[in-house]
Enzyme design. Structure first.
Site, mmCIF file in Angstrom:
data_model
loop_
_atom_site.group_PDB
_atom_site.id
_atom_site.type_symbol
_atom_site.label_atom_id
_atom_site.label_comp_id
_atom_site.label_asym_id
_atom_site.label_seq_id
_atom_site.Cartn_x
_atom_site.Cartn_y
_atom_site.Cartn_z
ATOM 1 N N ARG A 148 0.999 -1.463 -0.059
ATOM 2 C CA ARG A 148 0.102 -0.230 0.146
ATOM 3 C C ARG A 148 0.893 1.304 -0.099
ATOM 4 O O ARG A 148 1.873 1.248 0.339
ATOM 5 C CB ARG A 148 -0.897 0.129 1.130
ATOM 6 C CG ARG A 148 -1.846 -1.204 1.488
ATOM 7 C CD ARG A 148 -2.782 -1.053 2.561
ATOM 8 N NE ARG A 148 -3.816 -2.053 2.650
ATOM 9 C CZ ARG A 148 -3.715 -3.166 3.173
ATOM 10 N NH1 ARG A 148 -2.488 -3.518 3.693
ATOM 11 N NH2 ARG A 148 -4.527 -4.153 3.121
ATOM 12 N N LYS A 173 -2.484 -2.448 7.661
ATOM 13 C CA LYS A 173 -3.974 -2.415 7.849
ATOM 14 C C LYS A 173 -4.414 -3.214 8.765
ATOM 15 O O LYS A 173 -4.110 -4.582 8.580
ATOM 16 C CB LYS A 173 -4.581 -2.181 6.412
ATOM 17 C CG LYS A 173 -6.252 -2.007 6.465
ATOM 18 C CD LYS A 173 -6.804 -1.913 5.171
ATOM 19 C CE LYS A 173 -8.341 -1.160 5.376
ATOM 20 N NZ LYS A 173 -8.801 -1.248 4.053
ATOM 21 N N HIS A 279 -2.342 3.176 -5.896
ATOM 22 C CA HIS A 279 -3.084 1.933 -5.513
ATOM 23 C C HIS A 279 -3.172 0.982 -6.611
ATOM 24 O O HIS A 279 -3.529 -0.227 -6.440
ATOM 25 C CB HIS A 279 -4.443 2.355 -4.760
ATOM 26 C CG HIS A 279 -4.748 1.254 -3.903
ATOM 27 N ND1 HIS A 279 -3.943 1.100 -2.531
ATOM 28 C CD2 HIS A 279 -5.872 0.179 -4.000
ATOM 29 C CE1 HIS A 279 -4.596 -0.129 -1.904
ATOM 30 N NE2 HIS A 279 -5.610 -0.425 -2.685
ATOM 31 N N ARG A 282 -0.893 -1.736 -7.026
ATOM 32 C CA ARG A 282 -1.161 -2.731 -6.159
ATOM 33 C C ARG A 282 -1.880 -3.650 -6.649
ATOM 34 O O ARG A 282 -1.998 -5.029 -6.440
ATOM 35 C CB ARG A 282 -1.479 -2.241 -4.749
ATOM 36 C CG ARG A 282 -2.019 -3.492 -3.925
ATOM 37 C CD ARG A 282 -2.417 -2.756 -2.380
ATOM 38 N NE ARG A 282 -3.307 -3.449 -1.394
ATOM 39 C CZ ARG A 282 -2.752 -4.373 -0.701
ATOM 40 N NH1 ARG A 282 -1.475 -4.767 -0.476
ATOM 41 N NH2 ARG A 282 -3.701 -4.755 0.381
ATOM 42 N N HIS A 305 -4.885 -9.177 3.204
ATOM 43 C CA HIS A 305 -6.300 -9.184 3.237
ATOM 44 C C HIS A 305 -7.157 -10.032 4.485
ATOM 45 O O HIS A 305 -6.439 -11.000 4.392
ATOM 46 C CB HIS A 305 -7.232 -9.862 2.071
ATOM 47 C CG HIS A 305 -6.976 -8.674 0.791
ATOM 48 N ND1 HIS A 305 -7.151 -8.992 -0.514
ATOM 49 C CD2 HIS A 305 -6.695 -7.155 0.792
ATOM 50 C CE1 HIS A 305 -7.099 -7.940 -1.297
ATOM 51 N NE2 HIS A 305 -6.783 -6.873 -0.413
ATOM 52 N N TYR A 314 -10.376 -9.850 -7.796
ATOM 53 C CA TYR A 314 -9.243 -9.849 -8.859
ATOM 54 C C TYR A 314 -9.379 -10.846 -9.800
ATOM 55 O O TYR A 314 -9.078 -10.602 -10.850
ATOM 56 C CB TYR A 314 -7.719 -9.581 -8.476
ATOM 57 C CG TYR A 314 -7.499 -8.568 -7.410
ATOM 58 C CD1 TYR A 314 -7.209 -7.327 -7.839
ATOM 59 C CD2 TYR A 314 -7.556 -8.814 -5.943
ATOM 60 C CE1 TYR A 314 -6.816 -6.427 -6.998
ATOM 61 C CE2 TYR A 314 -6.969 -7.725 -5.112
ATOM 62 C CZ TYR A 314 -6.861 -6.585 -5.856
ATOM 63 O OH TYR A 314 -6.643 -5.253 -4.883
#
Length: 331
Positions: A148, A173, A279, A282, A305, A314
């Site tokens: 990120r 995150k 982003h 990524r 994630h 994706y």
């Protein structure tokens, strides 16, 4: 000096104390400075929207009305409204000690399901070719390691492992650490960047500075660590600045807007019409790994994630047309 209770209302002269309590609680819970600034802004906006009344004299009705107006009148994005909600819940639960019941009647901004923008390998190459120096290295890390934006900018020297070809992303995150691949193509550029960091750090030490900000009271636990090269940022700011939290003059990391502007300019010069941002690199990292046959669970771990369902988005942007289906015309 505090927000007055009772029916006297809230005045600008006595406003700082409640916000200071919020700041103290946020820092006690180790929230980031960016989150702190956002929460303080929403709480101040909520108070002003209700005639400067003390939040203790308000409750669910005022909170629901404020959030509903954001969605209906302000037309804010779902993420913006959720941030405002989180700010107010933190104020009531953590600072005022008031447990609000679940607010079923809040009109929530709908979060649309968006397919992420993804660049082709050719487009990524054209974009990176139009970046120079530090910005080219940072953008290459975003794509090559799937980091990120803020994870890249906050990268510390000690977390780059050339021997294992990996980078340890700290406090990502959700407060999680993870390991991501370090592209071998970036070894030389990263070593040169770290040599530059060592020179800058040496100059700061000679000038009586050289201490860097450390998270979670590590500076008190390990007093000498803040002056060690390993804790310095890989991408330091050009100038020292004063920390808004304690006023200490330090060298912080480079600002994220600088890289964002550089990527935008490179995208335009590369003739890429997609609305690509930092982003997007990524997103492209994840999609290109899927195209190469990489396991989705592995990609989930690399991206950090929490749920594999987030990673599965994706699969909808693979290079096989809509929903991964080959058009019958091509058959």
């Amino acid at each position: 000096m505090s927000y007055a209770g009772g029916n006297e209302g809230v005045t600008e002269a006595n406003s700082p104390r409640l916000l200071d309590q919020v700041r103290s609680r946020l820092r006690l819970r180790h929230y980031s400075l960016r989150t702190e600034q956002a929460y303080i802004g929403w709480i101040r906006r909520f108070i002003l929207a209700n005639g400067k009344r003390h939040p203790r004299d308000m409750g669910v009705m005022e909170v629901e009305a404020f959030l509903s107006r954001l969605a209906t009148d302000g037309k804010v994005a779902a993420g913006t409204q959720n941030q405002a909600l989180s700010s107010l819940l933190f104020l009531y639960r953590e600072v005022l000690g008031v447990e609000l019941p679940w607010m079923e009647t809040v009109v929530r901004a709908k979060r649309p399901r968006r397919v992420p923008v993804v660049l082709s390998r050719d487009e990524v190459g054209r974009l990176l070719a139009r970046l120079d120096g530090q910005y080219a290295l940072m953008a290459s890390l975003l794509y090559g390691a799937g980091m990120r934006l803020m994870e890249c900018i906050r990268l510390r020297v000690k977390d780059v492992d050339f021997g294992r070809n990996e980078i340890c992303v700290r406090d990502g995150k959700g407060g999680k650490d993870r390991r991501v691949p370090l592209p071998k193509k970036l070894h030389e550029s990263l070593r040169l960047q770290m040599e530059r960091v060592a020179v800058i750090h040496g100059e700061d030490l000679a000038a009586g500075f050289g201490a860097v900000w450390l998270p979670h009271a590590l500076a008190r636990k390990y007093p000498s660590a803040q002056r060690e090269l390993g804790w310095q940022y890989v991408f330091p700011a050009a100038q020292r600045s004063r920390d808004p939290r304690d006023g200490t003059e330090r060298r912080h990391h480079v600002g994220e807007t600088q890289l964002q502007r550089a990527v935008r300019s490179a995208r335009i010069r590369a003739g890429i019409v997609k609305p690509a941002t930092c982003h997007t690199l990524r997103h492209s990292f994840a999609t290109h790994l899927l195209e190469a046959g990489q396991d989705i669970r592995t990609i989930q771990e690399l991206l950090g994630h929490k749920d594999v369902a987030t990673t599965q988005i994706y699969t909808h942007v693979l290079n096989r047309g809509g929903m991964g289906v080959v058009s019958p015309l091509d058959r």
